[in-house]
Scaffold this motif. Structure first.
Motif: not given
Length: 180
Positions: A76-93, A148-158
């Motif tokens: 969860p920490v840091g912006p998504k940079q690459f496919e498969g890094d398990g991070k969620t993007p940061e910025g304007l979409y 666990k709370r943070d489990w996606t490949a980069g998505c936001l789960a509700l």
């Protein structure tokens, strides 16, 4: 409680819900398509996501219409940079698609990767990834998400009920600002 009293209580509850003016009963659908909630409140003009606080806000101007807790990517920490890094993007979409048949109940896609995301990944000879969504936890009563709370490949789960609300409230083109 008599049938008459139950009926009066049910009608009173329905009247109270109708007075709120936000969500209505599911719309009739055809075939295997899920039933959808209807939203009749003020339009959502932006979505603000605060990753550190795990809080998403649906706004009309500066007014918070709804807010939700969520789970992030498995890193969860840091912006998504690459496919498969398990991070969620940061910025304007922007909201750019809706999937009524998502394996995670319902999903709303955002416009990740943008041109900057693609260019960053390309300079390392890698893919930025794709298919970042707001989505639920399961399908047809089956919970597909781990505990666990943070489990996606980069998505936001509700929760499934929360994604039903979000799915009803959002429209294509709504800006989504994701903060660290």
């Amino acid at each position: 409680m008599s049938n008459f009293s139950r009926r009066q209580a049910s009608l009173a509850l329905l009247a109270l819900l109708a007075a709120c003016g936000k969500f209505g009963p599911p719309q009739p659908t055809r075939g295997a398509t899920p039933q959808f909630k209807r939203y009749s409140g003020p339009p959502v003009t932006q979505v603000v996501v605060n990753k550190a606080d795990r809080r998403m806000f649906l706004l009309n101007g500066q007014t918070v219409l709804r807010s939700y807790d969520f789970g992030l990517g498995n890193q969860p920490v840091g912006p998504k940079q690459f496919e498969g890094d398990g991070k969620t993007p940061e910025g304007l979409y922007y909201v750019d698609r809706f999937n009524p048949r998502s394996r995670y109940h319902l999903s709303v896609g955002i416009s990740y990767p943008n041109e900057l995301d693609k260019a960053y990944a390309a300079q390392f000879g890698r893919s930025a990834g794709s298919d970042i969504m707001f989505h639920g936890r399961g399908q047809e009563g089956k919970v597909l998400a781990p505990k666990k709370r943070d489990w996606t490949a980069g998505c936001l789960a509700l929760t499934d009920q929360e994604i039903e609300d979000v799915y009803a409230m959002l429209q294509p083109g709504v800006p989504v600002m994701i903060y660290p």
